[in-house]
Design an enzyme around this catalytic site. Structure first.
Site, PDB file in Angstrom:
ATOM      1  N   GLU A 142     -10.837 -65.651 -40.102  1.00  0.00           N
ATOM      2  CA  GLU A 142      -9.518 -64.650 -40.491  1.00  0.00           C
ATOM      3  C   GLU A 142      -8.455 -65.581 -41.084  1.00  0.00           C
ATOM      4  O   GLU A 142      -7.803 -64.948 -42.064  1.00  0.00           O
ATOM      5  CB  GLU A 142      -9.130 -63.910 -39.276  1.00  0.00           C
ATOM      6  CG  GLU A 142      -9.966 -63.086 -38.719  1.00  0.00           C
ATOM      7  CD  GLU A 142     -10.723 -62.019 -39.613  1.00  0.00           C
ATOM      8  OE1 GLU A 142     -10.028 -61.515 -40.611  1.00  0.00           O
ATOM      9  OE2 GLU A 142     -11.995 -61.786 -39.516  1.00  0.00           O
ATOM     10  N   ASN A 161      -5.026 -58.959 -42.260  1.00  0.00           N
ATOM     11  CA  ASN A 161      -3.635 -58.677 -42.709  1.00  0.00           C
ATOM     12  C   ASN A 161      -2.731 -59.891 -42.894  1.00  0.00           C
ATOM     13  O   ASN A 161      -2.764 -60.463 -42.200  1.00  0.00           O
ATOM     14  CB  ASN A 161      -3.101 -57.709 -41.828  1.00  0.00           C
ATOM     15  CG  ASN A 161      -3.870 -56.460 -41.357  1.00  0.00           C
ATOM     16  OD1 ASN A 161      -4.444 -55.791 -41.915  1.00  0.00           O
ATOM     17  ND2 ASN A 161      -4.097 -56.683 -39.964  1.00  0.00           N
ATOM     18  N   ALA A 181     -11.996 -58.354 -36.496  1.00  0.00           N
ATOM     19  CA  ALA A 181     -10.851 -58.692 -36.816  1.00  0.00           C
ATOM     20  C   ALA A 181     -10.362 -58.211 -38.125  1.00  0.00           C
ATOM     21  O   ALA A 181     -11.339 -58.234 -38.855  1.00  0.00           O
ATOM     22  CB  ALA A 181     -10.581 -59.961 -36.690  1.00  0.00           C
TER      23      ALA A 181
END
Length: 878
Positions: A321, A289, A286
């Site tokens: 993440e 962003n 992953a």
């Protein structure tokens, strides 16, 4: 109860390994000049997927800090035209793909202040997961489709648009893209405007906050969304249309995690939305962003075919993440030397979150396996510090070391949190976030914040662990007075699996001390040696790594170790895990006898702690692999089976109601290993269940398939192999296909193994799953290393095609670790040297050092195991 502190100040260390100075833009490393700084990017893209090209226009608001006659920035595979500076043509333009730089010569020098640079360009759409790329994929109904997405870390934003592509150059981005009108488009920010003209739609996104280029994101394709909100933040989970509802669990996870992180970091998520995008295939893992996290869909979507492990992985990867939205995005490392500020912190915060929200998973105990992997890698001469120097950004990928940058960093942070205390550690993190928000940081910024919050010189302790490779072995020598009270003398030296430490490394070692049932105390070992004056009584067990938190090893004197062995069944599970970990490592290093480790392992009895047994099974399994092809193999296999048989008897094949995941995992692991070691009862029952599954798939759930199918595959004949292969071909989704393929790779018969390897290379694997080919090769190597090597050697480009950017790292460091027993190591090293770039020399050295150590250890441990079993005078029944 507040822990007591007994600090060991008996000698002074050499000067500490100090972190670098706090972040300043001018001092940040990098190739780009800092006389010109981008402030705002306006980028418009018109992709042509069929031609793998993109036409772009770009306007950049620049701040010229000192008068300059030229501009230098990053570009790759682009041809610029209509280049204007403040609306006027420039004097010269030179782009060099080799250096990945463009130099613009101005018509006249630019004065300090704000200016505009604009241009158009033609660029390339990649077919692999870097830059702006297109990905073909097969839907569950067999139809094919494609999508656009991006992956920029570490240095690939320059592949989509010319830019200042170094992390210190934060700027805002407003992105516009024109794609098929039937497609959805997702970016870092919400959509500001969308206009449809015929078959195409032009979508503009709101401007981002200031951020580094590598966090810019764009995904477009036939996607659909499910959504929710947390406070003012919109949450979305996107997937290929028709699969979006498989993101329901991920959406619920995200709501929980975001609320927790808003509280923990003391800085609410600053963007208006946070999307999670399930891309079919493309890259593995992953990418964080900002506001638009991309995931391989297998790490985000949960289907009826998903196992408990799949659900756990989805949660922990999301927690990782989403932690990056603060550690990495809100506050970004100033340069790739400090990548650990991103990755170690996200790993640690993810584990902490997962453990907090799912205490029945016993997550920290499970994370001990990752810590042990890091300690094994870090116990070699060729290891590197958590903070490793990156000369220029083109070398940044070599810093993404999962064992050191991720796992060691996570473990060190957990150790420091225990030393400082969770509340003060959190306060330091909050202060750090507030001070460095929308900017960059170095390790020094973090340590200063923790110093201030804790009132301790955390910076001096921590720098020892991030600024140098390795970790200490703490030796314990206990003395008892006439009343039975214990005093402990301590010494430390670097622990190495082989060789001697050339640098006489030292650490400030933050330890906790547990004696019997007393409350833990703290000890800070500052020197080569020290003493704990009050360490309980000599008849009490002693642990200097309670709960397996410390990133150091402990070796106890014979009497203390025997006391711990006698008390072993009643010790807290974390203390037993730490003892097992350390004793096995000492055996591998030739510093402890195998019988000492096996004595502890035998003391487990029928206790059902998952991580402790996982450690024992891993050690026994390694010995069994070493014994293959030797006269002692069957005797050791029988001994290993006898160790696990009582546990299998206590667990049975079928779980009780509401069993916790660790117990479910332990059952599968024990039974599967017994099947691997040829236990006839286990193999027979697995075959019976397999036949029932073929007749009625409802008889075997996804988790139990992962137990039964590998046992059946290992012992398969051609008929059984073909039936397993039939499962691969008829899989309903990629999750099932992956599980069946991994089982197929476990076949032991060489003829069948060759067929399995052929399948791993075949077009039966859809394009979005290309990345699993390498994982299948690694799985097959356990049973047939030499055969696997030949296949890998002859098809290396096909196997590595899905990993273009990480190919050098994988070849240099990880192929030797998996194929160490497949061919002569000098031959392997020569083959690899011819295929990896010179800058990977240190990674190749690490990989080959691991391979040679395994080969040496095999000889030593086989002799020790055979001697141990001979001394028992009889082989236990299998």
């Amino acid at each position: 109860m507040r822990a007591s502190i007994c600090a060991l100040f008996l000698a002074c260390l050499a000067a500490p390994v100090l972190a670098e100075a706090p972040f300043t833009f001018d001092a940040a490393p990098g190739r780009l000049p800092k006389d010109v700084v981008p402030r705002e990017y306006d980028i418009a893209l018109l992709p042509d997927i069929a031609a793998h090209s993109v036409r772009g226009t770009e306007t950049i608001t620049l701040k010229v800090r000192s008068a300059t006659a030229s501009l230098t920035f990053n570009s790759l595979n682009q041809r610029l035209d209509h280049v204007l500076f403040d609306g006027r043509p420039v004097a010269g333009l030179e782009s060099d793909d080799k250096t990945q730089l463009t130099k613009v010569t101005l018509a006249k020098p630019a004065a300090p202040g704000l200016h505009l640079l604009s241009f158009s360009y033609d660029g390339k759409i990649e077919s692999q997961p870097f830059g702006l790329y297109t990905q073909s994929f097969t839907r569950p109904d067999g139809t094919t489709d494609s999508l656009l997405s991006t992956k920029f870390e570490a240095t690939d934003a320059r592949r989509m648009f010319p830019c200042w592509d170094e992390p210190a150059f934060r700027a805002t981005f407003r992105l516009t893209v024109t794609v098929p009108a039937a497609w959805a488009t997702i970016g870092n920010m919400p959509i500001a405007n969308r206009t449809v003209k015929g078959a195409l739609a032009t979508t503009s996104f709101q401007r981002t906050p200031p951020m580094p280029t590598y966090l810019v994101e764009l995904t477009a394709g036939d996607f659909a969304e499910i959504s929710a909100t947390v406070g003012k933040t919109g949450l979305g989970v996107w997937a290929v249309r028709g699969q979006e509802h498989d993101g329901a669990i991920a959406l619920a996870n995200a709501r929980q995690i975001l609320a927790d992180y808003n509280d923990y970091f003391g800085y609410p998520f600053p963007l208006p939305k946070l999307d999670s995008i399930a891309t079919p295939g493309g890259f593995t893992g992953a990418m964080e962003n900002w506001g638009a996290i991309t995931y391989n869909d297998q790490l985000l979507l949960v289907t009826p075919s998903s196992t408990i492990h799949d659900r756990q992985e989805v949660y922990s990867v999301q927690a990782h993440e989403m932690a990056h939205q603060w550690n990495g995005d809100l506050v970004t490392m100033g340069w790739w030397d400090d990548l650990w500020l991103n990755e170690s912190f996200a790993s640690w915060r993810s584990a902490k979150e997962t453990d907090m929200r799912h205490p029945d998973w016993q997550w920290w105990e499970g994370q001990d396996a990752d810590k042990e992997g890091a300690m094994s890698a870090d116990a070699r001469q060729a290891s590197h510090a958590i903070q490793q120097h990156v000369t220029n950004e083109l070398e940044a990928r070599s810093a993404f070391d999962p064992q050191i940058t991720y796992a060691k960093g996570q473990a060190v942070l957990r150790m420091l949190e225990a030393y400082v205390g969770p509340d003060k550690f959190r306060d330091g993190i909050r202060s750090y976030m507030k001070a460095r928000a929308f900017s960059n940081a170095t390790t020094a910024d973090l340590w200063l914040a923790l110093d201030a919050a804790s009132g301790r010189t955390v910076s001096e302790v921590a720098a020892d662990w991030t600024g140098q490779p390795g970790y200490p072995l703490v030796t314990v020598i206990a003395q008892c007075d006439a009343s039975g009270n214990r005093t402990v003398a301590l010494t430390q030296k670097r622990f190495l699996l082989e060789g001697e430490d050339p640098g006489r490394s030292h650490w400030r070692v933050p330890m906790r001390v547990r004696t019997g049932a007393a409350a833990d105390s703290q000890a800070l070992l500052l020197a080569e040696d020290g003493q704990i004056a009050a360490a309980g009584r000599c008849d009490q067990p002693l642990s200097l790594t309670p709960d397996a938190i410390g990133f150091y090893r402990v070796t106890y004197d014979d009497k203390t170790l025997e006391t711990d062995r006698v008390a072993f069944p009643d010790l807290p599970s974390g203390d037993r895990i730490a003892l097992l970990d350390d004793q096995w490592a000492l055996v591998q290093a030739g510093q402890q006898k195998l019988e000492r480790y096996l004595g502890l392992a035998s003391a487990m009895g029928a206790d059902l702690n998952d991580r402790a047994w996982s450690q024992i099974i891993e050690a026994l399994g390694q010995i069994e692999i070493y014994e293959r092809g030797t006269d002692g193999h069957e005797a050791f296999s029988a001994y290993a089976r006898s160790m696990l048989k009582p546990v299998a008897g206590a667990l049975g094949w079928d779980p009780g109601p509401d069993e916790a995941p660790p117990l479910l995992h332990l059952r599968r692991q024990v039974l599967r290993q017994l099947g691997e070691w040829g236990d006839p009862d286990i193999v027979a029952e697995a075959r019976r269940r397999f036949e029932a599954f073929l007749a009625d798939p409802a008889t075997l759930g996804p988790d139990d398939q992962g137990l039964v199918l590998p046992i059946v595959a290992t012992n398969a004949d051609q008929q059984v192999f073909d039936r397993l292969h039939g499962l691969v071909r008829s899989a309903h989704n990629e999750t099932e296909m992956d599980r069946y393929l991994r089982a197929l790779m476990q076949v032991r018969d060489p003829k069948l193994a060759q067929q399995a390897l052929d399948i791993a290379l075949s077009k039966e694997i859809p394009p979005q799953a290309d990345s699993i080919r390498l994982q299948l090769i690694f799985a097959a190597s356990e049973q047939n290393p030499a055969l696997t090597w030949v296949m890998f050697r002859d098809h290396v480009d096909e196997v590595m095609a899905a990993h273009p950017q990480y190919r050098p790292l994988l070849l240099a460091q990880y192929i030797p670790e998996y194929l160490w027993n497949a061919l002569p190591l000098d031959e392997l090293e020569a083959w690899l040297k011819a295929r990896v770039p010179p800058e990977m020399a240190s990674n190749l050295s690490r990989g080959m050092q691991t391979a040679r150590f395994k080969l040496h250890t095999k000889t030593e441990i086989v002799a020790a195991a055979d001697s141990y079993l001979a001394a028992r005078k009889q082989v236990p029944p299998g």
